[in-house]
Design a protein around this motif. Structure first.
Motif, PDB file in Angstrom:
ATOM      1  N   ARG A 120      19.002 -24.346  84.988  1.00 33.98           N
ATOM      2  CA  ARG A 120      20.013 -23.288  85.107  1.00 33.98           C
ATOM      3  C   ARG A 120      19.665 -22.077  84.253  1.00 33.98           C
ATOM      4  N   ILE A 121      19.147 -22.303  83.079  1.00 38.40           N
ATOM      5  CA  ILE A 121      18.781 -21.181  82.213  1.00 38.40           C
ATOM      6  C   ILE A 121      17.614 -20.401  82.823  1.00 38.40           C
ATOM      7  N   VAL A 122      16.599 -21.110  83.295  1.00 37.53           N
ATOM      8  CA  VAL A 122      15.435 -20.442  83.894  1.00 37.53           C
ATOM      9  C   VAL A 122      15.832 -19.715  85.175  1.00 37.53           C
ATOM     10  N   ARG A 123      16.579 -20.399  86.040  1.00 33.63           N
ATOM     11  CA  ARG A 123      17.007 -19.781  87.301  1.00 33.63           C
ATOM     12  C   ARG A 123      17.849 -18.536  87.048  1.00 33.63           C
ATOM     13  N   GLY A 124      18.799 -18.638  86.143  1.00 36.14           N
ATOM     14  CA  GLY A 124      19.662 -17.501  85.837  1.00 36.14           C
ATOM     15  C   GLY A 124      18.883 -16.334  85.265  1.00 36.14           C
ATOM     16  N   PHE A 125      17.964 -16.630  84.344  1.00 34.10           N
ATOM     17  CA  PHE A 125      17.174 -15.558  83.744  1.00 34.10           C
ATOM     18  C   PHE A 125      16.307 -14.874  84.791  1.00 34.10           C
ATOM     19  N   LEU A 126      15.704 -15.647  85.687  1.00 31.27           N
ATOM     20  CA  LEU A 126      14.861 -15.054  86.732  1.00 31.27           C
ATOM     21  C   LEU A 126      15.681 -14.179  87.672  1.00 31.27           C
ATOM     22  N   CYS A 127      16.871 -14.638  88.052  1.00 29.70           N
ATOM     23  CA  CYS A 127      17.743 -13.819  88.902  1.00 29.70           C
ATOM     24  C   CYS A 127      18.127 -12.524  88.168  1.00 29.70           C
ATOM     25  N   LEU A 128      18.461 -12.649  86.905  1.00 28.47           N
ATOM     26  CA  LEU A 128      18.818 -11.478  86.110  1.00 28.47           C
ATOM     27  C   LEU A 128      17.649 -10.506  86.017  1.00 28.47           C
TER      28      LEU A 128
END
Length: 120
Positions: free
Chosen positions: A105-113
């Motif tokens: 979730r942290i990696v996915r969220g950061f990449l989307c951001l």
């Protein structure tokens, strides 16, 4: 409020959104740092997320803050379940799964951001 001479509302809005993005990146960073420092940075990130979520209303950054807040609370919930289940040794598997889910979730969220996208 009138813009300063030589600036436009568009440039003020761009700077405001850039500030939102920077704060959101910092919160993601605090969540990631919490993996290595026992969770204290994650709690600081949670506080920032709660403080900023209303200010970000109507932007993709509000989605990210909501995502981060939910990540924290679901992580706590499943960690407690894992601790209870540790008595029958299945809790260690659940805790491992919670860790993988949290990192995802942290990696996915950061990449989307980073791509300028909302989380959903």
């Amino acid at each position: 409020m009138t813009p300063a001479p030589g600036t436009t509302n568009s440039s003020n809005n761009d700077e405001r959104l850039k500030s939102f993005k920077n704060y959101t990146m910092v919160v993601y960073g605090l969540y990631a740092l919490g993996l290595f420092l026992g969770g204290v940075p994650t709690v600081i990130g949670l506080i920032v997320a709660y403080l900023k979520r209303n200010e970000y209303s109507g932007t993709i950054y509000a989605e990210h803050m909501r995502f981060l807040i939910r990540t924290f609370w679901y992580g706590v919930l499943w960690s407690v379940v894992a601790l209870i289940l540790a008595m029958v040794y299945i809790g260690f598997i659940v805790m491992f799964a919670v860790g993988i889910w949290y990192i995802y979730r942290i990696v996915r969220g950061f990449l989307c951001l980073n791509d300028g996208k909302g989380i959903w």
